[in-house]
Write an enzyme that holds these catalytic residues in place. Structure first.
Site, short mmCIF file in Angstrom:
data_model
loop_
_atom_site.label_atom_id
_atom_site.label_comp_id
_atom_site.label_asym_id
_atom_site.label_seq_id
_atom_site.Cartn_x
_atom_site.Cartn_y
_atom_site.Cartn_z
CE LYS A 175 -1.71 -1.50 3.82
NZ LYS A 175 -2.47 -1.74 5.07
CB THR A 208 -5.97 8.59 6.86
OG1 THR A 208 -4.96 9.07 7.75
CG2 THR A 208 -6.10 9.51 5.67
N GLY A 210 -7.74 4.02 10.23
CA GLY A 210 -8.38 2.77 9.82
C GLY A 210 -8.42 2.52 8.32
CB THR A 211 -6.79 4.10 5.34
OG1 THR A 211 -5.51 4.14 5.98
CG2 THR A 211 -7.40 5.48 5.32
N GLY A 212 -6.12 1.24 6.42
CA GLY A 212 -5.53 -0.07 6.10
C GLY A 212 -6.50 -1.21 6.42
CB CYS A 213 -8.70 -1.87 9.36
SG CYS A 213 -7.47 -1.67 10.65
N1 LIG Z 1 -4.41 10.41 1.55
C1 LIG Z 1 -4.86 9.36 0.85
N2 LIG Z 1 -5.58 9.56 -0.29
C2 LIG Z 1 -6.04 8.52 -1.01
N3 LIG Z 1 -5.83 7.22 -0.67
C3 LIG Z 1 -5.13 6.97 0.47
C4 LIG Z 1 -4.62 8.01 1.29
N4 LIG Z 1 -3.99 7.44 2.35
C5 LIG Z 1 -4.11 6.11 2.21
N5 LIG Z 1 -4.80 5.80 1.06
C6 LIG Z 1 -5.15 4.46 0.60
O1 LIG Z 1 -5.68 3.76 1.71
C7 LIG Z 1 -5.26 2.40 1.70
C8 LIG Z 1 -4.47 2.12 2.97
O2 LIG Z 1 -3.17 2.62 2.81
P1 LIG Z 1 -2.16 3.01 3.97
O3 LIG Z 1 -0.80 2.91 3.37
O4 LIG Z 1 -2.57 4.31 4.56
O5 LIG Z 1 -2.45 1.85 5.01
P2 LIG Z 1 -2.14 1.77 6.56
O6 LIG Z 1 -0.96 2.62 6.89
O7 LIG Z 1 -2.06 0.33 6.87
O8 LIG Z 1 -3.43 2.40 7.25
P3 LIG Z 1 -3.81 2.42 8.84
O9 LIG Z 1 -2.57 2.12 9.61
O10 LIG Z 1 -4.39 3.78 9.08
O11 LIG Z 1 -4.87 1.39 9.02
C9 LIG Z 1 -4.46 2.22 0.42
O12 LIG Z 1 -5.31 1.77 -0.62
C10 LIG Z 1 -3.98 3.63 0.11
O13 LIG Z 1 -3.74 3.78 -1.26
C1 LIG Z 2 -7.61 -2.42 16.95
C2 LIG Z 2 -6.83 -1.77 15.86
N1 LIG Z 2 -6.43 -2.51 14.81
C3 LIG Z 2 -5.73 -1.92 13.80
C4 LIG Z 2 -5.41 -0.58 13.84
C5 LIG Z 2 -4.57 0.04 12.72
O1 LIG Z 2 -5.21 1.03 12.08
C6 LIG Z 2 -5.86 0.16 14.96
N2 LIG Z 2 -5.59 1.49 15.07
N3 LIG Z 2 -6.56 -0.45 15.95
#
Ligand SMILES: Nc1ncnc2c1ncn2[C@@H]1O[C@H](COP(=O)(O)OP(=O)(O)OP(=O)(O)O)[C@@H](O)[C@H]1O
Ligand SMILES: Cc1ncc(CO)c(N)n1
Length: 265
Positions: A175, A208, A210-213
């Protein structure tokens, strides 16, 4: 069967934007029946993680067994796994139930920097769970921790994806949320042969959490419905783009994304 079922094995985020809550909301929005096995309860809001309370191994195992015995899932997602004992347990259960559509979001730290996975557990994640993954979805710092090299440029990401594939992941999605591409965010999929880039406009926002989850949950839901990984990532990218764009403006810190937006747009 009209509705597919998916199981998330992850931590609870009391703030509702990440963890189990993000997963279940995303499953629901994508028409998949969501089930959960909790690894830990966190006291969390948009300002950060205020406490982490792990479940016992027995409680985690019992939840997984209860779901497996009566409601076998079509796909599984793992999120916060907290420590190596939990990773070992989840790996054992995945093998016991012969689950082969497992999406691993290798959650390590929360946005505010608090640890959600003990450092000693990274090795267990690599050795035991990664080889069982159908898809693994590291962000850039997680990819760096998993392969032990700097992962920034697209070339770095391709090399890291190849290394993770060599370690046993069937599909790798690196990502790009933490990347420095300026106006773009690029997620990279590697299926062992081909690379596919999923590009979108970077949205300037602090909301942003929870974007990854949410993204990994959307991939899991689509896989549960029988979609290919490429199609699942494509839908997940649109889902997360809508969720970030149509911000909710909740909380004083890094607010949650909008899980309704994909269906409302
Ligand atoms: N500012 C942004 N604009 C558009 N898409 C984004 C942005 N930030 C993240 N994304 C998208 O969101 C998804 C998650 O990416 P990211 O790299 O932020 O994950 P993460 O760090 O695991 O997230 P988190 O730790 O908040 O759960 C990917 O599809 C990424 O392309
Ligand atoms: C419980 C939990 N899982 C995953 C993340 C990562 O976004 C978070 N902040 N909290």
């Amino acid at each position: 069967m009209k509705y597919a079922r998916a199981l998330t094995i992850a931590g609870s985020d009391s703030g509702g934007g990440a963890g189990i809550q993000a997963d279940l909301k995303t499953f629901q929005e994508l028409g998949v029946f969501g089930m959960s096995a909790l690894t830990a309860v966190t006291a969390q809001n948009t300002l950060g993680v205020h406490g982490v309370y792990p479940m016992s191994l027995e409680a985690l195992e019992n939840q997984i067994d209860a779901v497996a015995a009566d409601l076998p899932p079509a796909a599984i997602k793992t999120g916060m796994l907290f420590n190596s004992d939990m990773i070992e347990l989840v790996a054992r259960k995945v093998k016991e139930y012969d689950w082969n559509q497992v999406v691993i979001d290798p959650v390590m730290v929360a946005k505010g920097g608090q640890s959600l996975l003990q450092e000693e557990a990274v090795e267990a994640l690599i050795e035991q769970l990664l080889p069982l993954s159908y898809v693994i979805t590291p962000n850039l710092p997680e990819a760096e921790a998993l392969v032990g090299m700097s992962v920034q440029t697209i070339e770095d990401r391709k090399l890291a994806a190849k290394k993770l594939h060599q370690k046993g992941a069937r599909h790798v999605v690196i990502k790009g949320g933490h990347g420095k591409e300026g106006d773009q965010v690029i997620d990279l999929l590697f299926d062992g042969e081909n690379f596919t880039e999923f590009e979108s406009q970077r949205i300037q926002t602090k909301h942003t959490h929870g974007t990854g989850c949410t993204y990994a949950a959307a991939i899991t839901a689509e896989i549960a419905k029988g979609k290919s990984v490429k199609d699942a990532v494509n839908t997940a990218k649109q889902f997360i783009q809508a969720a970030i764009e149509h911000t909710l403006e909740f909380g004083e810190g890094h607010g949650p994304t909008n899980h309704w937006a994909y269906n409302e747009k």
